[in-house]
Scaffold this motif. Structure first.
Motif, PDB file in Angstrom:
ATOM      1  N   ALA A 303       1.577  -2.176  -5.442  1.00 50.04           N
ATOM      2  CA  ALA A 303       1.023  -2.096  -6.792  1.00 50.04           C
ATOM      3  C   ALA A 303       1.324  -0.754  -7.456  1.00 50.04           C
ATOM      4  CB  ALA A 303      -0.488  -2.337  -6.770  1.00 50.04           C
ATOM      5  N   ASN A 321       2.632   2.150 -12.261  1.00 48.17           N
ATOM      6  CA  ASN A 321       1.888   0.984 -11.787  1.00 48.17           C
ATOM      7  C   ASN A 321       2.750  -0.271 -11.916  1.00 48.17           C
ATOM      8  OD1 ASN A 321      -0.369   2.667 -13.729  1.00 48.17           O
ATOM      9  ND2 ASN A 321      -0.675   2.588 -11.519  1.00 48.17           N
ATOM     10  N   LYS A 325       1.916  -6.879  -9.013  1.00 48.73           N
ATOM     11  CA  LYS A 325       1.162  -6.885  -7.761  1.00 48.73           C
ATOM     12  C   LYS A 325      -0.275  -6.434  -8.042  1.00 48.73           C
ATOM     13  CE  LYS A 325       1.529  -7.426  -3.210  1.00 48.73           C
ATOM     14  NZ  LYS A 325       2.059  -8.626  -2.557  1.00 48.73           N
ATOM     15  N   TYR A 326      -1.229  -7.311  -7.773  1.00 42.36           N
ATOM     16  CA  TYR A 326      -2.646  -7.009  -8.015  1.00 42.36           C
ATOM     17  C   TYR A 326      -2.891  -6.522  -9.448  1.00 42.36           C
ATOM     18  CZ  TYR A 326      -2.795  -7.065  -2.898  1.00 42.36           C
ATOM     19  OH  TYR A 326      -2.677  -7.419  -1.566  1.00 42.36           O
ATOM     20  N   GLU A 334      -1.797   2.427  -1.972  1.00 41.70           N
ATOM     21  CA  GLU A 334      -1.253   3.037  -3.187  1.00 41.70           C
ATOM     22  C   GLU A 334      -1.722   4.484  -3.325  1.00 41.70           C
ATOM     23  OE1 GLU A 334      -0.786  -1.279  -3.674  1.00 41.70           O
ATOM     24  OE2 GLU A 334      -2.498  -0.061  -3.087  1.00 41.70           O
TER      25      GLU A 334
END
Length: 512
Positions: A303, A321, A325-326, A334
């Motif tokens: 992410a 970012n 992803k998510y 992360e």
């Protein structure tokens, strides 16, 4: 004199035979290059200058079968830049570490630091040589050298794991600035055989320390290669973004890519609806100099994107970012990934570019068990102590505490700007309305209509214009001007002192 010279030539010729024809053949048939072949393929042609070729094991009983004591080391050039190279020779006593090769490695590492030469390690091997390391005297004389532990990122250390590696090769890999692992190899403290004897656990090398484990779960490697040639290419690519030593700035590279190029493509890449995903990597490739983006840890903490690129020829580090992803929300991995990358860039004078599209952190019981509060704050601490130029661009959203972690206002950025699509707030409008007005909405005659009114109000409050109007951020920019803005602002930020940092993070651990 001729006799002395013939004797010298004979000895050096014997050293070139490595562990002997049978072991070399076995190693090559398994699909691996020998240590000397690896060096030849990595460095510039005819540039290698070897030291310690006449080494042999300290134990006289095995001196005759330990040419160079299983480690090939010396000086060379890579893309015309001087470096130190060390390669473990698996054909000699399984590439185990011992007194002589340890002494050689220690001395040439000290030379590298003294003269500002990057260190390249081509590693595999079976850890400490037995029985040399046995007993109180054996282990006492073979303990880890302080020069590795107190290195302080004085020169880049770049390591490839090219075969099963236990002990010393593992220590070197996880304390390197860049580590690449060949697929099909194992990187671990001890091998499966040792584990089974010591603990009774039966596990395959792949399960114990295969490339997927480190690329996706531990984050202890930065890249992985399909074959040795790709591993060498990845090492060289990383090296292109690094200075040779801590007193230098990263190498500048001429480019024909217009620094003021207008980015029409961003209109198609980034949707204005915040609940629609897009690939941030596509946006990065459009912004930076053509074909210059090199990603670090691509499968770990997905992410968040970290990597190197160039803007108008200047090396920069990118922290962005990844909405794919998510939705871009950061979790424990992360956080660790960001902290590690900030420390690396700040230590080698690499400016940082932050591209925000983060709805906050992934919270909950699982995150709390992974010490999420600590990881969030360690990321913030690294950011606060970093002194390289930093530029922050809010692309679409930056919510809650994550706004600070992505180098929002008061976190040391030289410039913080936003796109007009940006949403900046303590929390997302829907969540905020449910928390604040949840009970009231249940009591009104038309809750959906009232919710829509509140959403419109909170959307306005989240726009970047209120922050820009009070000079809490520096500007709201046309998305198509993002490359132009970054190149221009970097020029001003680096005009007097270059990209030099104070290197306050150079002694932070190389893993967390």
């Amino acid at each position: 004199m001729q006799e002395y010279i013939r004797d010298l030539e004979k000895r050096k010729e014997a050293a070139l035979q490595l562990g002997g024809e049978a072991k070399i053949k076995q190693h090559q048939q398994a699909g691996f290059y020998t240590a000397r072949e690896r060096i030849d393929k990595l460095v510039d042609k005819d540039s290698f200058m070897e030291f310690g070729k006449l080494n042999h094991a300290e134990n006289p009983e095995i001196a005759h079968k330990s040419p160079a004591d299983g480690t090939i080391a010396g000086l060379a050039k890579i893309n015309q830049r001087p470096v130190v190279v060390q390669a473990i020779d698996k054909t000699v006593l399984a590439g185990t570490g011992a007194a002589v090769n340890g002494r050689k490695s220690h001395l040439i590492t000290n030379f590298a630091v003294k003269r500002g030469l990057p260190i390249f390690n081509l590693d595999e091997g079976g850890g400490l040589r037995m029985p040399d390391g046995m007993g109180s005297d054996g282990i006492s004389s073979k303990m880890m050298s302080m020069n590795l532990l107190k290195h302080g990122r004085q020169v880049p250390i770049i390591t490839a794991i090219l075969g099963d590696s236990y002990g010393s090769p593992t220590w070197k890999a996880v304390t390197s600035d860049f580590a690449v692992q060949l697929k099909g190899t194992c990187l671990a403290v001890s091998g499966p055989r040792m584990l089974e004897v010591a603990t009774g656990e039966k596990v395959s090398p792949e399960e114990l320390g295969g490339w997927k484990l480190h690329a996706k779960t531990t984050g202890q490697t930065d890249q992985h290669g399909e074959d040795e040639a790709q591993c060498f290419d990845l090492m060289k690519t990383f090296f292109q973004y690094m200075p040779s030593q801590a007193d230098e700035e990263p190498p500048y590279k001429e480019t024909t890519d217009d620094p003021y190029r207008i980015l029409q493509e961003v209109m198609e890449i980034v949707p204005t609806k915040r609940n629609r995903a897009y690939d941030m990597k596509k946006l990065i490739h459009v912004i930076v100099d053509k074909d210059s983006f090199f990603e670090m840890k691509p499968l770990y903490g997905e992410a968040l994107i970290t990597g190197f690129a160039r803007l108008n020829g200047r090396v920069v580090g990118i922290i962005a970012n990844q909405p794919m992803k998510y939705a871009g929300a950061a979790g424990p991995q992360e956080c660790l990934k960001a902290t590690d990358f900030i420390c690396l860039c700040d230590s080698y004078h690499i400016p940082l570019i932050f591209l925000h599209d983060i709805p906050g952190f992934r919270v909950g019981s699982t995150a709390e068990k992974a010490a999420m509060p600590t990881k969030i704050m360690v990321w913030n601490q690294a950011l606060a102590w970093s002194t390289v130029p930093k530029i922050s661009v809010v692309i679409r959203k930056s919510i809650g505490a994550a706004y600070s972690n992505m180098c929002g206002p008061n976190m040391g950025a030289d410039f913080v700007v936003a796109w007009p699509t940006a949403e900046i707030n303590f929390t997302g409008p829907e969540v905020g309305i449910n928390v604040v007005y949840g009970r009231e909405l249940m009591e009104v005659e038309n809750p959906e209509e009232e919710r829509k009114k509140l959403l419109d109000l909170w959307e306005f409050d989240s726009s970047p214009y209120k922050a820009a109007g009070k000079h809490l951020i520096d500007d709201v920019i046309d998305p198509r001007d993002t490359r132009k803005f970054l190149c221009r602002s970097l020029d001003y930020a680096c005009s007097q002192k270059g990209t030099k940092s104070q290197r306050l993070l150079a002694n932070w651990p190389t893993g967390f």
